[in-house]
Design an enzyme around this catalytic site. Structure first.
Site, PDB file in Angstrom:
ATOM      1  N   LYS A  35       0.841  -1.197   0.000  1.00  0.00           N
ATOM      2  CA  LYS A  35       0.000   0.000   0.000  1.00  0.00           C
ATOM      3  C   LYS A  35       0.875   1.246   0.000  1.00  0.00           C
ATOM      4  O   LYS A  35       1.855   1.325   0.736  1.00  0.00           O
ATOM      5  CB  LYS A  35      -0.910  -0.010   1.228  1.00  0.00           C
ATOM      6  CG  LYS A  35      -1.924   1.135   1.286  1.00  0.00           C
ATOM      7  CD  LYS A  35      -2.815   1.005   2.509  1.00  0.00           C
ATOM      8  CE  LYS A  35      -3.874   2.095   2.582  1.00  0.00           C
ATOM      9  NZ  LYS A  35      -4.758   1.951   3.764  1.00  0.00           N
ATOM     10  N   SER A  60      -9.693   2.516   2.993  1.00  0.00           N
ATOM     11  CA  SER A  60      -8.837   3.261   2.086  1.00  0.00           C
ATOM     12  C   SER A  60      -7.942   2.368   1.233  1.00  0.00           C
ATOM     13  O   SER A  60      -7.370   2.798   0.244  1.00  0.00           O
ATOM     14  CB  SER A  60      -7.942   4.214   2.892  1.00  0.00           C
ATOM     15  OG  SER A  60      -7.063   3.467   3.746  1.00  0.00           O
ATOM     16  N   SER A  92      -9.847  -0.208   7.093  1.00  0.00           N
ATOM     17  CA  SER A  92      -9.320  -0.015   5.743  1.00  0.00           C
ATOM     18  C   SER A  92      -8.644  -1.228   5.121  1.00  0.00           C
ATOM     19  O   SER A  92      -8.257  -1.191   3.958  1.00  0.00           O
ATOM     20  CB  SER A  92      -8.339   1.162   5.723  1.00  0.00           C
ATOM     21  OG  SER A  92      -9.017   2.366   5.960  1.00  0.00           O
TER      22      SER A  92
END
Length: 515
Positions: free
Chosen positions: A88, A163, A187
């Protein structure tokens, strides 16, 4: 017989690791297959912000060379050596851009690796690249990225969650077998639910946060993204452990048996017999789609028939969790994001007119560098921390946090693990909730309590509603991460026995979806 590229990328990470160890495949072949997949589909999915093909292939070649040479070095290779992974883009990675999905850090190159990246490199796992996210991890749909939204491989007109939608979509679309995400209010787990993948939020402090760009420091946690419970557990074992560079990191002696559990062993148990599973009264009913609740109750029935004891637990403070979270999180975010001032690093915008002062440069930089959702949360957090309002808002939210922790303590006296839907809905259409922040925030209603309490949670696929994945969440007491892998592995096995193929194998071929 050599496996085709399509067959290679559809193996589980555990299967890939086994074939690498026996020499049936090479890491270069495996890594190139995923790079080819990214080239073929990521223009549509947009899971990646940066692809590190050369670095990934170099790591893969080094693993193959060590295995070919044999000897002690080959024997000492990590079990996942040669299995590719995506990171990420909130986790700093030396030699690759780290943008946090924001214009504020466009093109920024970190001079160091996050601790989890160091551990991935030490395991010799080729890093495919950096995945898309809501800007500074602020969002539930990955629509708030400054570089454009990610799309859900199950239906490219829908969101992949957030997210960490980029990591979840990359794994769901077979662009990567494993990924790392961060979970501040869900997330990792919520994207897992809506993309049919497995996502784990470890116990707070169980995985080092050093090198994860902070949003809310008391809530953020790095964790694994995978297609199976076993794969998530294997990756969790790579990244877990004490880190002196993280002041909140847990030492091994703080775990119940004085050592970090073997999560993959728990995941392989695959039996629900004897488990006490608590159904959280507050995390079902109004606001949850009927299809989501139907899959949830079917999962409960299967667990009960497999020998689990199902009890209902009452956690009354959970009714206030969403409000408490959306005071604590923006308050901490407003403090953490104060460092992006146009002076020290990152984007700098110089006003064209008027006197050149630090205050005006800071104002111009933050106005241009931050997106609307980030600005919204900074303003909310700054207000909650302001003189005269601190006790009324932030202080009260922290009191609710304590009550939520007490509710969890009471619930775990009645049950080994707790269960709920991960998300109240399946993936919603892109842009549907972008102008309605409150509706967007409600997607986190089931995942937020775990972050407020610092306990581990996992989302595992629980079936389909309207042709889209539904997630089932398991929660366990702090430092008892093995319990969530045990329960999730048991449910995964029950569902695999029910359906002709695992849920992740049923995803429509992306080539057909985009035709």
């Amino acid at each position: 017989m050599a496996l085709t590229t399509d067959a290679l990328i559809r193996l589980t990470a555990a299967e890939m690791a086994a074939k690498l160890r026996t020499g049936e495949i090479t890491s270069v072949e495996l890594t190139q297959a995923h790079l080819d997949r990214i080239a073929a589909v990521d223009d549509t999915i947009h899971a990646f912000l940066h692809v590190a093909a050369d670095e990934a292939l170099e790591t893969a070649a080094s693993v193959d060379a060590l295995r070919a040479a044999g000897g002690a070095e080959a024997e000492s290779l990590h079990p996942l050596a040669g299995v590719p992974i995506a990171i990420k883009d909130l986790i700093v990675t030396k030699g690759q851009p780290t943008t946090a999905g924001s214009k504020m850090l466009k093109g920024w190159m970190s001079p160091y690796d996050a601790t989890v990246v160091e551990k991935v490199r030490a395991a010799r796992m080729p890093i495919l690249g950096k995945t898309n996210l809501d800007e500074f991890a602020m969002g539930s749909s990955t629509e708030h990225s400054a570089y454009g939204p990610t799309r859900n491989p199950w239906d490219i007109t829908r969101i992949p969650g957030g997210s960490g939608g980029g990591s979840a979509a990359a794994v769901a679309a077979f662009e990567a077998p494993l990924a790392l995400g961060t979970d501040t209010g869900g997330s990792i787990r919520q994207p897992g639910a809506v993309t049919g993948t497995v996502g784990t939020k470890p116990t707070y402090g169980g995985v080092s946060r050093y090198g994860a760009i902070a949003m809310a420091s008391s809530l953020d946690q790095i964790g694994p993204v995978a297609r199976t419970v076993e794969d998530a557990a294997l990756l969790h074992e790579v990244i877990a452990g004490y880190d002196k560079k993280d002041s909140t990191s847990l030492s091994e002696t703080e775990y119940p048996e004085g050592k970090i559990p073997t999560f993959s062993s728990a995941a392989s148990t695959k039996t629900a017999a004897g488990l006490r599973i608590g159904v959280i009264k507050q995390l079902q009913g109004e606001g949850y789609q009927s299809g989501v609740l139907a899959r949830f109750h079917e999962a409960l029935d299967q667990l009960r028939q497999a020998g689990a004891e199902i009890v209902e637990v009452d956690c009354p403070s959970f009714d206030y969790a969403l409000g408490a979270y959306y005071l604590i999180m923006p308050s901490e975010a407003s403090s953490n994001l104060a460092r992006y001032d146009g002076v020290r690093y990152g984007t700098r915008v110089v006003p064209e007119e008027g006197p050149l002062t630090i205050e005006r440069v800071m104002g111009a930089t933050r106005a241009a560098g931050f997106g609307e959702e980030v600005k919204r949360r900074i303003i909310l957090g700054t207000y909650a921390l302001s003189a005269g309002y601190y006790d009324a808002y932030y202080g009260s939210a922290q009191k609710i946090r304590t009550l939520i922790q007490q509710d969890f303590d009471a619930a775990f006296e009645q049950a080994d693990v707790l269960i709920s839907p991960t998300s109240p809905t399946v993936a919603f259409p892109l842009w549907e909730k972008l102008d309605d922040p409150l509706a967007m925030y409600l997607n986190d209603i089931a995942t937020i309590p775990a972050n407020l309490a610092g306990i581990p949670g996992i989302s595992v696929p629980g079936g389909l509603s309207e042709g889209l994945p539904v997630g089932i969440q398991f929660l366990a007491p702090a430092k008892e991460d093995a319990r969530v892998y045990h329960a999730a592995g048991a449910l995964e096995q029950l569902l695999n026995d029910t359906y002709d193929a695992p849920l992740w194998a049923q995803i429509p071929a992306l080539e057909e979806v985009t035709r």
